[in-house]
Design an enzyme around this catalytic site. Structure first.
Site, PDB file in Angstrom:
ATOM      1  N   ARG A  83      42.686  43.816  49.823  1.00 55.91           N
ATOM      2  CA  ARG A  83      42.660  42.596  48.558  1.00 55.91           C
ATOM      3  C   ARG A  83      41.731  41.573  48.985  1.00 55.91           C
ATOM      4  O   ARG A  83      41.720  41.054  50.087  1.00 55.91           O
ATOM      5  CB  ARG A  83      43.925  42.128  47.986  1.00 55.91           C
ATOM      6  CG  ARG A  83      43.648  41.028  47.126  1.00 55.91           C
ATOM      7  CD  ARG A  83      45.169  40.589  46.412  1.00 55.91           C
ATOM      8  NE  ARG A  83      44.888  39.564  45.680  1.00 55.91           N
ATOM      9  CZ  ARG A  83      46.040  38.866  44.826  1.00 55.91           C
ATOM     10  NH1 ARG A  83      47.077  39.261  44.980  1.00 55.91           N
ATOM     11  NH2 ARG A  83      45.433  38.062  43.847  1.00 55.91           N
ATOM     12  N   ARG A  92      42.423  42.490  40.821  1.00 55.95           N
ATOM     13  CA  ARG A  92      42.945  42.754  42.123  1.00 55.95           C
ATOM     14  C   ARG A  92      43.115  44.092  42.394  1.00 55.95           C
ATOM     15  O   ARG A  92      43.813  44.592  41.470  1.00 55.95           O
ATOM     16  CB  ARG A  92      43.909  41.712  42.660  1.00 55.95           C
ATOM     17  CG  ARG A  92      45.188  41.669  41.832  1.00 55.95           C
ATOM     18  CD  ARG A  92      45.192  41.084  40.262  1.00 55.95           C
ATOM     19  NE  ARG A  92      44.622  39.805  40.173  1.00 55.95           N
ATOM     20  CZ  ARG A  92      45.409  38.686  40.247  1.00 55.95           C
ATOM     21  NH1 ARG A  92      46.857  39.052  40.403  1.00 55.95           N
ATOM     22  NH2 ARG A  92      45.079  37.506  40.189  1.00 55.95           N
ATOM     23  N   ASP A  95      48.567  43.238  43.963  1.00 59.72           N
ATOM     24  CA  ASP A  95      49.159  41.893  44.175  1.00 59.72           C
ATOM     25  C   ASP A  95      50.688  42.046  43.909  1.00 59.72           C
ATOM     26  O   ASP A  95      51.138  43.119  43.538  1.00 59.72           O
ATOM     27  CB  ASP A  95      48.911  41.104  42.655  1.00 59.72           C
ATOM     28  CG  ASP A  95      49.583  39.779  42.405  1.00 59.72           C
ATOM     29  OD1 ASP A  95      49.385  39.144  43.501  1.00 59.72           O
ATOM     30  OD2 ASP A  95      49.817  39.582  41.257  1.00 59.72           O
ATOM     31  N   ASP A  97      54.166  39.992  44.297  1.00 58.15           N
ATOM     32  CA  ASP A  97      54.846  38.776  43.675  1.00 58.15           C
ATOM     33  C   ASP A  97      56.119  38.930  44.220  1.00 58.15           C
ATOM     34  O   ASP A  97      56.854  39.951  43.606  1.00 58.15           O
ATOM     35  CB  ASP A  97      54.541  38.034  42.453  1.00 58.15           C
ATOM     36  CG  ASP A  97      53.215  37.934  42.298  1.00 58.15           C
ATOM     37  OD1 ASP A  97      52.254  37.523  43.164  1.00 58.15           O
ATOM     38  OD2 ASP A  97      52.496  38.067  41.191  1.00 58.15           O
TER      39      ASP A  97
HETATM   40  C1  X6L Z   1      47.722  30.970  29.162  1.00 59.36           C
HETATM   41  C2  X6L Z   1      47.273  30.224  30.292  1.00 59.36           C
HETATM   42  C3  X6L Z   1      48.347  31.780  29.073  1.00 59.36           C
HETATM   43  C4  X6L Z   1      47.429  31.249  31.555  1.00 59.36           C
HETATM   44  C5  X6L Z   1      48.661  32.555  30.241  1.00 59.36           C
HETATM   45  C6  X6L Z   1      49.211  34.411  32.705  1.00 59.36           C
HETATM   46  C7  X6L Z   1      47.658  32.936  33.863  1.00 59.36           C
HETATM   47  C8  X6L Z   1      49.418  35.078  33.619  1.00 59.36           C
HETATM   48  C9  X6L Z   1      47.812  34.011  34.961  1.00 59.36           C
HETATM   49  C10 X6L Z   1      48.115  32.284  31.535  1.00 59.36           C
HETATM   50  C11 X6L Z   1      48.354  33.375  32.825  1.00 59.36           C
HETATM   51  C12 X6L Z   1      48.650  34.655  35.058  1.00 59.36           C
HETATM   52  C13 X6L Z   1      48.203  40.223  35.903  1.00 59.36           C
HETATM   53  C14 X6L Z   1      47.642  39.755  34.740  1.00 59.36           C
HETATM   54  C15 X6L Z   1      47.171  38.376  36.173  1.00 59.36           C
HETATM   55  C16 X6L Z   1      49.130  41.232  35.954  1.00 59.36           C
HETATM   56  C17 X6L Z   1      48.634  41.737  33.640  1.00 59.36           C
HETATM   57  C18 X6L Z   1      49.014  35.805  36.069  1.00 59.36           C
HETATM   58  C19 X6L Z   1      47.931  35.806  37.196  1.00 59.36           C
HETATM   59  N1  X6L Z   1      48.101  39.156  36.947  1.00 59.36           N
HETATM   60  N2  X6L Z   1      47.654  40.532  33.635  1.00 59.36           N
HETATM   61  N3  X6L Z   1      47.012  38.757  34.769  1.00 59.36           N
HETATM   62  N4  X6L Z   1      48.974  42.139  34.664  1.00 59.36           N
HETATM   63  N5  X6L Z   1      48.730  42.372  32.756  1.00 59.36           N
HETATM   64  O1  X6L Z   1      49.536  41.789  37.141  1.00 59.36           O
HETATM   65  O2  X6L Z   1      49.923  36.608  36.118  1.00 59.36           O
HETATM   66  S1  X6L Z   1      46.664  36.971  36.616  1.00 59.36           S
HETATM   67 MG    MG Z   2      50.675  38.073  40.195  1.00 63.17          MG
HETATM   68 MG    MG Z   3      50.362  37.045  43.626  1.00 63.29          MG
END
Ligand code: X6L
Ligand code: MG
Ligand code: MG
Length: 172
Positions: A83, A92, A95, A97
């Site tokens: 990563r 990525r 990931d 968590d």
């Molecule tokens: C507004 C602002 C709404 C930020 C949502 C949601 C930010 C999730 C980061 C958010 C917001 C994240 C994954 C992902 C990411 C994943 C899918 C995060 C961190 N990781 N989308 N986006 N799966 N489908 O594992 O979770 S980045």
């Molecule tokens: Mg995550």
């Molecule tokens: Mg993470």
């Protein structure tokens, strides 16, 4: 013995192989057993939406290790799978968590458990619900199944797997 739930995600490279390799590496850890896995879901990206779809899943682990020690294993697994953190919320290859660690509520500089926004994210919640539908959120006291309404949009079953052993031996 402690029970923890980990969220795994990948949207770079061979996504399924990344998830498999991560579970294999967890399984190879002494003092840690992967006991159950959810189905694999294909999920629309959230946060930063201009990136490829993810594969996401949740695994249950049993371990004598502390949450902090499990976090170290998660970060080492991400490193071992190559990563590279380019930008926040960006693509990525893998990931990992920590979502839950028993019913503990942990707030330290490096670790917040339960994962603070897990119940707002369909890609976390939908697979988690396969494993903990009857449990109660340790902080809010709300049964997990009540969050199911929240965000099933953009979350599709991609592959149903018979169990941990089937998954780690699955050929592609
Ligand atoms: C507004 C602002 C709404 C930020 C949502 C949601 C930010 C999730 C980061 C958010 C917001 C994240 C994954 C992902 C990411 C994943 C899918 C995060 C961190 N990781 N989308 N986006 N799966 N489908 O594992 O979770 S980045
Ligand atoms: Mg995550
Ligand atoms: Mg993470």
């Amino acid at each position: 013995m402690n029970t923890a739930y980990l969220s795994l995600g990948s949207n770079l490279g061979g996504r399924l192989e990344m998830l498999q390799d991560a579970v294999r590496m967890l399984q190879q850890q002494a003092d840690l057993e992967v006991t159950r896995i959810s189905s694999i879901y294909e999920t629309d990206p959230v946060g930063y939406t201009d990136q490829a779809a993810f594969l996401n899943m949740v695994v249950e682990i049993k371990s004598k290790l502390s949450a902090k020690e499990i976090l170290t294993i998660c970060l080492e697994t991400e490193q071992n799978l190559g990563r590279i953190r380019e930008f926040r919320w960006g693509p990525r290859c893998i990931d990992l968590d920590i979502l839950l660690y028993n019913n503990d509520n942990i707030e330290s500089s490096k670790l917040t458990i339960p994962h603070p926004r897990m119940h707002e994210r369909g890609f976390v919640l939908v697979p988690l619900l396969e494993l903990v539908a009857d449990s109660i959120h340790p902080v809010t006291g709300v049964p997990f199944w009540k969050y199911e309404e929240v965000q099933k949009e953009g979350v599709r079953v991609w592959k149903v797997i018979a169990g941990v052993d089937a998954f780690v031996h699955l050929e592609n």
